[in-house]
Design a protein around this motif. Structure first.
Motif, PDB file in Angstrom:
ATOM      1  N   PRO A  51     -52.525  27.961 -96.092  1.00  0.00           N
ATOM      2  CA  PRO A  51     -51.176  27.531 -95.725  1.00  0.00           C
ATOM      3  C   PRO A  51     -50.220  28.668 -95.408  1.00  0.00           C
ATOM      4  O   PRO A  51     -50.190  29.689 -96.114  1.00  0.00           O
ATOM      5  CB  PRO A  51     -50.697  26.780 -96.976  1.00  0.00           C
TER       6      PRO A  51
ATOM      7  N   LEU B 227     -50.115  30.885 -93.232  1.00  0.00           N
ATOM      8  CA  LEU B 227     -50.562  32.142 -92.613  1.00  0.00           C
ATOM      9  C   LEU B 227     -50.563  32.045 -91.089  1.00  0.00           C
ATOM     10  O   LEU B 227     -50.644  33.065 -90.409  1.00  0.00           O
ATOM     11  CB  LEU B 227     -51.916  32.556 -93.184  1.00  0.00           C
TER      12      LEU B 227
ATOM     13  N   ARG C 153     -42.947  35.148 -90.655  1.00  0.00           N
ATOM     14  CA  ARG C 153     -42.739  34.770 -92.052  1.00  0.00           C
ATOM     15  C   ARG C 153     -42.522  36.017 -92.909  1.00  0.00           C
ATOM     16  O   ARG C 153     -43.411  36.873 -92.989  1.00  0.00           O
ATOM     17  CB  ARG C 153     -44.002  34.045 -92.509  1.00  0.00           C
TER      18      ARG C 153
ATOM     19  N   TYR D 253     -45.094  40.506 -95.314  1.00  0.00           N
ATOM     20  CA  TYR D 253     -46.377  40.284 -94.642  1.00  0.00           C
ATOM     21  C   TYR D 253     -46.529  41.042 -93.318  1.00  0.00           C
ATOM     22  O   TYR D 253     -47.570  40.932 -92.667  1.00  0.00           O
ATOM     23  CB  TYR D 253     -46.581  38.778 -94.401  1.00  0.00           C
TER      24      TYR D 253
ATOM     25  N   GLY E 216     -53.749  31.723 -99.341  1.00  0.00           N
ATOM     26  CA  GLY E 216     -52.293  31.582 -99.445  1.00  0.00           C
ATOM     27  C   GLY E 216     -51.923  31.116-100.836  1.00  0.00           C
ATOM     28  O   GLY E 216     -52.572  31.490-101.829  1.00  0.00           O
ATOM     29  N   ALA E 217     -50.903  30.274-100.924  1.00  0.00           N
ATOM     30  CA  ALA E 217     -50.436  29.825-102.247  1.00  0.00           C
ATOM     31  C   ALA E 217     -51.467  28.968-102.985  1.00  0.00           C
ATOM     32  O   ALA E 217     -51.395  28.830-104.216  1.00  0.00           O
ATOM     33  CB  ALA E 217     -49.126  29.061-102.096  1.00  0.00           C
TER      34      ALA E 217
ATOM     35  N   HIS F 281     -53.184  30.079-106.241  1.00  0.00           N
ATOM     36  CA  HIS F 281     -52.599  30.060-107.579  1.00  0.00           C
ATOM     37  C   HIS F 281     -52.765  28.730-108.320  1.00  0.00           C
ATOM     38  O   HIS F 281     -52.487  28.667-109.502  1.00  0.00           O
ATOM     39  CB  HIS F 281     -51.113  30.431-107.479  1.00  0.00           C
TER      40      HIS F 281
ATOM     41  N   HIS G 228     -55.735  39.183 -99.959  1.00  0.00           N
ATOM     42  CA  HIS G 228     -54.292  38.964 -99.847  1.00  0.00           C
ATOM     43  C   HIS G 228     -53.662  40.126 -99.108  1.00  0.00           C
ATOM     44  O   HIS G 228     -54.036  41.293 -99.341  1.00  0.00           O
ATOM     45  CB  HIS G 228     -53.658  38.815-101.229  1.00  0.00           C
ATOM     46  N   ILE G 229     -52.709  39.795 -98.269  1.00  0.00           N
ATOM     47  CA  ILE G 229     -51.999  40.823 -97.498  1.00  0.00           C
ATOM     48  C   ILE G 229     -51.092  41.613 -98.443  1.00  0.00           C
ATOM     49  O   ILE G 229     -51.083  42.845 -98.434  1.00  0.00           O
ATOM     50  CB  ILE G 229     -51.186  40.143 -96.378  1.00  0.00           C
TER      51      ILE G 229
ATOM     52  N   ARG H 122     -45.853  40.981-107.666  1.00  0.00           N
ATOM     53  CA  ARG H 122     -44.804  40.060-107.218  1.00  0.00           C
ATOM     54  C   ARG H 122     -44.421  39.093-108.355  1.00  0.00           C
ATOM     55  O   ARG H 122     -44.442  39.473-109.519  1.00  0.00           O
ATOM     56  CB  ARG H 122     -45.284  39.343-105.948  1.00  0.00           C
TER      57      ARG H 122
ATOM     58  N   ARG I 188     -47.856  34.467-109.013  1.00  0.00           N
ATOM     59  CA  ARG I 188     -48.825  34.999-108.049  1.00  0.00           C
ATOM     60  C   ARG I 188     -49.893  35.865-108.711  1.00  0.00           C
ATOM     61  O   ARG I 188     -50.898  36.221-108.092  1.00  0.00           O
ATOM     62  CB  ARG I 188     -48.116  35.821-106.969  1.00  0.00           C
TER      63      ARG I 188
HETATM   64  C1  DQA Z   1     -50.757  35.690 -99.867  1.00  0.00           C
HETATM   65  C2  DQA Z   1     -50.084  35.754-101.240  1.00  0.00           C
HETATM   66  C3  DQA Z   1     -49.762  34.361-101.751  1.00  0.00           C
HETATM   67  O1  DQA Z   1     -49.121  34.439-103.013  1.00  0.00           O
HETATM   68  C4  DQA Z   1     -48.844  33.654-100.784  1.00  0.00           C
HETATM   69  O2  DQA Z   1     -48.591  32.340-101.233  1.00  0.00           O
HETATM   70  C5  DQA Z   1     -49.357  33.658 -99.392  1.00  0.00           C
HETATM   71  C6  DQA Z   1     -49.931  34.903 -98.875  1.00  0.00           C
HETATM   72  C7  DQA Z   1     -50.998  37.091 -99.276  1.00  0.00           C
HETATM   73  O3  DQA Z   1     -51.791  37.190 -98.350  1.00  0.00           O
HETATM   74  O4  DQA Z   1     -50.381  38.063 -99.708  1.00  0.00           O
HETATM   75  O5  DQA Z   1     -49.242  32.687 -98.667  1.00  0.00           O
HETATM   76  O6  DQA Z   1     -52.016  35.056-100.020  1.00  0.00           O
END
Ligand code: DQA
Length: 143
Positions: free
Chosen positions: A10, A12, A18, A23, A74-75, A78, A98-99, A105, A109
């Motif tokens: 989600p 991305l 964003r 990012y 993505g999220a 978690h 993860h980027i 953070r 996360r």
């Molecule tokens: C992410 C980190 C996640 O916490 C966040 O919800 C993302 C991007 C990252 O690539 O850093 O959507 O996965």
């Protein structure tokens, strides 16, 4: 031929627009072009999938019959036990990427429910988190 699937979850699809301070300013297409070139240079086939929907990501994992997966959930990282179970239920090894550095953070996360069923996690190196994962998969699983 080694075949690696790159899955992005989600939000991305919004890369480049964003939270660029977190990012970066490059897009998902830029990421895919970079990985395509890197994979080609190593004689590896790479496929891409992005979805904002948990079920779409799960379906994609279920139908993949290649060598290995690079996944940025993505999220969903978690809290998605369904995605975790999908990773645990397939044979292909999965690397979580993860980027941003999720450990530096917000507290929520720092928890990944998916990482324990992956072979490893790369976090905090921008798009290079994906290239590091790609290189590691090639080292370990190239025929
Ligand atoms: C992410 C980190 C996640 O916490 C966040 O919800 C993302 C991007 C990252 O690539 O850093 O959507 O996965």
């Amino acid at each position: 031929m080694m075949h690696i699937l790159v899955i992005n979850g989600p939000n991305l699809n919004l890369l480049g627009r964003r939270e660029p301070n977190v990012y970066g300013s490059e897009t998902l297409e830029d990421l895919e072009i970079m990985l395509q070139q890197e994979a080609e240079a190593h004689g590896v086939k790479v496929s891409f999938f992005q979805s904002n929907h948990e079920g779409g990501l799960i379906d994609c994992l279920h139908t993949f019959d290649g060598t290995a997966v690079i996944m940025n959930p993505g999220a969903l990282t978690h809290y998605s036990y369904a995605l975790r179970d999908a990773v645990a239920g397939i044979e292909a090894p999965v690397v979580e990427v993860h980027i941003s550095n999720v450990h530096s953070r917000e507290d929520f996360r720092t928890i990944s429910v998916t990482a324990p069923v992956c072979i490893g996690q790369v976090s905090g190196f921008g798009f290079e988190s994906y290239t590091a994962a790609l290189h590691q998969l090639i080292r370990r699983f190239a025929p």
